[in-house]
Design an enzyme around this catalytic site. Structure first.
Site, PDB file in Angstrom:
ATOM      1  N   ASP A 116       0.836  -1.070   0.255  1.00 55.80           N
ATOM      2  CA  ASP A 116       0.070  -0.065   0.058  1.00 55.80           C
ATOM      3  C   ASP A 116       0.742   1.176  -0.028  1.00 55.80           C
ATOM      4  O   ASP A 116       2.102   1.115   0.298  1.00 55.80           O
ATOM      5  CB  ASP A 116      -0.769  -0.115   1.275  1.00 55.80           C
ATOM      6  N   SER A 117       0.347   2.374  -0.129  1.00 58.10           N
ATOM      7  CA  SER A 117       1.194   3.451  -0.215  1.00 58.10           C
ATOM      8  C   SER A 117       1.803   4.106   1.181  1.00 58.10           C
ATOM      9  O   SER A 117       2.663   4.827   1.605  1.00 58.10           O
ATOM     10  CB  SER A 117       0.302   4.662  -0.476  1.00 58.10           C
TER      11      SER A 117
ATOM     12  N   CYS B  97     -10.907   3.131   0.801  1.00 52.83           N
ATOM     13  CA  CYS B  97      -9.567   3.330   1.071  1.00 52.83           C
ATOM     14  C   CYS B  97      -9.044   2.414   2.447  1.00 52.83           C
ATOM     15  O   CYS B  97      -9.669   2.579   3.398  1.00 52.83           O
ATOM     16  CB  CYS B  97      -9.237   4.691   1.196  1.00 52.83           C
TER      17      CYS B  97
ATOM     18  N   GLU C  84      -1.689   8.961   8.220  1.00 57.19           N
ATOM     19  CA  GLU C  84       0.081   8.515   8.311  1.00 57.19           C
ATOM     20  C   GLU C  84       0.697   9.350   9.513  1.00 57.19           C
ATOM     21  O   GLU C  84       1.615   8.688  10.283  1.00 57.19           O
ATOM     22  CB  GLU C  84       0.646   8.900   6.977  1.00 57.19           C
TER      23      GLU C  84
ATOM     24  N   HIS D 249      -6.992   3.095   4.316  1.00 58.24           N
ATOM     25  CA  HIS D 249      -6.488   3.762   5.539  1.00 58.24           C
ATOM     26  C   HIS D 249      -7.800   4.169   6.480  1.00 58.24           C
ATOM     27  O   HIS D 249      -7.367   4.343   7.644  1.00 58.24           O
ATOM     28  CB  HIS D 249      -6.018   5.162   4.908  1.00 58.24           C
TER      29      HIS D 249
ATOM     30  N   CYS E 248      -4.633  -1.738  -1.540  1.00 57.31           N
ATOM     31  CA  CYS E 248      -4.985  -0.209  -1.746  1.00 57.31           C
ATOM     32  C   CYS E 248      -5.851  -0.235  -2.882  1.00 57.31           C
ATOM     33  O   CYS E 248      -5.843  -0.831  -3.929  1.00 57.31           O
ATOM     34  CB  CYS E 248      -3.593   0.114  -2.266  1.00 57.31           C
TER      35      CYS E 248
HETATM   36  N1  DGL Z   1      -4.853   3.219   1.121  1.00 58.54           N
HETATM   37  C1  DGL Z   1      -5.050   3.413   0.063  1.00 58.54           C
HETATM   38  C2  DGL Z   1      -6.429   3.207  -0.578  1.00 58.54           C
HETATM   39  O1  DGL Z   1      -6.763   2.083  -0.323  1.00 58.54           O
HETATM   40  C3  DGL Z   1      -4.082   4.596  -0.627  1.00 58.54           C
HETATM   41  C4  DGL Z   1      -4.420   6.081  -0.409  1.00 58.54           C
HETATM   42  C5  DGL Z   1      -3.260   6.829  -0.940  1.00 58.54           C
HETATM   43  O2  DGL Z   1      -2.234   6.675  -0.882  1.00 58.54           O
HETATM   44  O3  DGL Z   1      -4.011   8.116  -1.284  1.00 58.54           O
HETATM   45  O4  DGL Z   1      -6.560   3.768  -1.664  1.00 58.54           O
END
Ligand code: DGL
Length: 265
Positions: free
Chosen positions: A7-8, A184, A152, A186, A71
Site C-alpha cells: 500500500d502507499s 480506502c 499517516e 487507511h 490499496c
Molecule cells: N490506502 C490507499 C487506498 O486504499 C491509498 C491511499 C493513498 O495513498 O492515497 O486507496
C-alpha cells in the site's frame, strides 16, 4: 507460503491485520511505500510504475507466490496489468465494498469515502454501474484529499481530522445514509471518529476480512496448509509511524512477530 502485500503507507496493514485472523503458516512481506504516499492524488501512470517496482522487489527478493494489492487506488490503476504480466502469481486486489453496502442499506442511501484517484477511475465507475442494476440506491460519493496524510501522521481523532470528516460527512447525515463504504484501506483507522460524527449505528464497510478469506481459499487451492506461525516483515520507503503500527496490531497475537525495516525500492 510467501505473500507480498503493499500500500502507499499504513492503510494496507488493516488488511494484514484481517489476514492474521484467518491465515497461518506463512511469511508476509509488507511494503508501505511512504516515500511516494499518498497515491490518491497521483496520475494512474505514476501509481502503476510504483506498483511494478514494488511487485518486482517482492518477487526478486522474496520469491512471493501471492500478491495482495492492499490499496483501492493502486488496484484501480494497476490490477489488470499485474494480472497479465505476472500470470503465475496469485494476485488479489482491493475494491470498495459497494456490493455488501447495497445489500445492507435499509434507507437506500449509501455513502462512499475514497481517494480522488479511486473515484475517478474507470474500475469504480464500472463497479457502480454493474451493481446499481441490482437495486436502486442513492450513492453519496466523497473524495477525501488529505485524510491519508492525517492518518499517516497518527492524527486519527485530532481536531483537524474531525473537522475534515464532519465536512465530508454532512451531506450523508442530512440524507439518512445508514451505510458507508470505506473505499480506502487507511480509512478503517478513523472508524471511531466517523462513528462519533454519524452515530454508533452507522454501518462501516471495509473489505479486509473478504480479502483475507480469499487469500486463504486461493492459497489452499494451490496446496498451502493453513497451519503454523505467521511472520510479518514490514518494509517502508520513507518514514513510518511505529505508534500506528503498534496500534493496528495491538489486539493481534501477531504483534510480537513483526519486524520493521527501512528499504529503498
Ligand atoms: N490506502 C490507499 C487506498 O486504499 C491509498 C491511499 C493513498 O495513498 O492515497 O486507496
Amino acid at each position: 507460503m510467501k505473500v507480498g502485500v503493499f500500500d502507499s503507507g499504513l492503510g494496507g496493514l488493516t488488511v494484514v491485520s484481517a489476514i492474521t485472523e484467518v491465515f497461518n503458516g506463512a511469511d508476509i512481506f509488507y511494503v508501505a511505500d511512504t516515500a511516494h504516499a499518498p497515491y490518491g492524488q497521483k496520475a494512474p501512470e505514476q501509481i502503476l510504475k510504483r506498483c511494478l517496482e514494488i511487485t518486482n522487489f517482492l518477487i526478486n527478493k522474496h520469491e512471493i507466490e501471492a500478491l495482495i494489492v492492499a490499496c483501492n487506488t493502486a488496484t484501480s490503476a494497476a490490477i489488470s496489468y499485474l494480472r497479465e504480466n505476472f500470470p503465475t502469481l496469485i494476485v488479489i486486489g482491493t475494491e470498495p465494498g459497494i456490493k455488501p453496502a447495497i445489500e445492507f442499506t435499509k434507507t437506500g442511501n449509501v455513502g462512499v469515502l475514497a481517494t480522488p484517484a479511486t473515484l475517478k477511475g474507470d474500475k469504480y465507475q464500472l463497479l457502480v454501474n454493474q451493481l446499481s442494476m441490482n437495486k436502486s440506491v442513492r450513492l453519496f460519493e466523497q473524495a477525501c484529499p488529505g485524510l491519508v496524510e492525517q492518518i499517516e501522521k497518527g492524527e486519527i481523532s485530532s481536531k483537524k481530522t474531525t473537522l475534515m470528516l464532519e465536512d465530508w460527512l454532512k451531506p450523508m447525515s442530512l440524507n439518512s445514509v445508514d451505510t458507508i463504504v470505506l473505499g480506502c484501506t487507511h480509512y478503517p483507522l478513523v472508524n471511531e471518529t466517523i462513528k462519533k460524527i454519524m452515530g454508533e449505528n452507522i454501518n462501516l464497510i471495509d473489505t479486509g476480512c473478504a480479502i483475507a478469506k480469499r487469500l486463504k481459499l486461493l492459497s489452499e487451492d494451490n496446496g498451502h496448509i493453513n497451519e503454523g506461525l505467521l511472520n510479518i516483515c514490514i518494509y517502508f520507503t520513507g518514514e513510518i509511524n511505529t505508534n500506528m503500527v503498534n496500534k493496528i496490531f495491538k489486539t493481534s497475537e501477531q504483534g510480537d512477530k513483526i519486524m520493521i525495516r527501512k528499504y529503498e525500492i
